[in-house]
Write an enzyme that holds these catalytic residues in place. Sequence first.
Site, PDB file in Angstrom:
ATOM      1  N   SER A 234      40.075  36.575  34.795  1.00  0.00           N
ATOM      2  CA  SER A 234      39.913  36.423  36.242  1.00  0.00           C
ATOM      3  C   SER A 234      38.534  35.849  36.585  1.00  0.00           C
ATOM      4  O   SER A 234      38.212  34.723  36.212  1.00  0.00           O
ATOM      5  CB  SER A 234      40.174  37.772  36.928  1.00  0.00           C
TER       6      SER A 234
ATOM      7  N   ASP B  69      51.464  36.158  39.391  1.00  0.00           N
ATOM      8  CA  ASP B  69      50.103  36.508  39.812  1.00  0.00           C
ATOM      9  C   ASP B  69      49.991  36.309  41.322  1.00  0.00           C
ATOM     10  O   ASP B  69      50.103  35.185  41.818  1.00  0.00           O
ATOM     11  CB  ASP B  69      49.096  35.600  39.076  1.00  0.00           C
TER      12      ASP B  69
ATOM     13  N   HIS C 167      48.843  39.396  37.564  1.00  0.00           N
ATOM     14  CA  HIS C 167      47.439  39.012  37.447  1.00  0.00           C
ATOM     15  C   HIS C 167      46.745  39.665  36.246  1.00  0.00           C
ATOM     16  O   HIS C 167      45.906  39.044  35.598  1.00  0.00           O
ATOM     17  CB  HIS C 167      46.699  39.383  38.734  1.00  0.00           C
TER      18      HIS C 167
END
EC number: 3.1.2.22
Length: 267
Positions: free
Chosen positions: A113, A210, A240
């Site tokens: 991320s 996601d 995610h």
Amino acid sequence: MRKLSSGRSCRQKTSISFLSRPDLPNLAYKRLKGKSPGIIFIPGYISNMNGTKALAIEEFCKSLGHAYIRFDYSGVGNSDGNLEECTVGKWRKDVLSIIDDLAEGPQILVGSSLGGWLMLHAAIARPQKVVALIGIATAVDGLVTQFNQLPVEAKKEIEMKGVWSMPSKYSEEGVYRIQYSVIKEAEHHCLLHSPIPVNCPIRLLHGMKDDIVPWHTSMQVAARVVSTDVDVILRKNSDHRMKEKADIQLLVYTIDDLIDKLSTVVN
């Protein structure tokens, strides 16, 4: 180089250490000594070094005998610092400190991320040391893109209040409170507006379910980086966090494949 034994008993051998930095918060980290290339895990926003992916990579590196570092950003986990004073720029410095002061020899960076955004910055800043990148739900320009998608009225209100209560199912309170100044600072670190000068092999893993960072962000990164050795791997049913068993297997396979590729190039 110490010999790495196999089995669960190794877990205790990776005790927390601290990287002391003049005028900057001390960073908590755990390190395995081992072969090159080493692997460094760069966590997501407000995530610490004890997440599923970080621990799974450690087990894998133990089994292969490769060096591995996982760490906490300043203001997060066991590291020093005040989270409210942290910015993308400060966390970028954290990553560079780990690479400069702890990592030995060539490194594969695995960024989750926000960590995927920071790994690109690290590759730009340290091209001699960063030899490959693996992004997991790579959130390049993430905070800024999400903020810019808000209605004009909402943006004005956040600017006036000085805080953005960003909804998140991953926060206990249901929101992350992000200082407006942090969003403005993050604008200085955006990468998708021009070619990204990274030439090493890059693997971008992304779940199509996601709902935090759209998977097309990884496509944009692939298009923007200068490197021609870029694969984007989409998992249809992954979210995610990409922490299910099949996601972890894909991640470990991807690291293994890059280690093979890099050792072939060296030899």
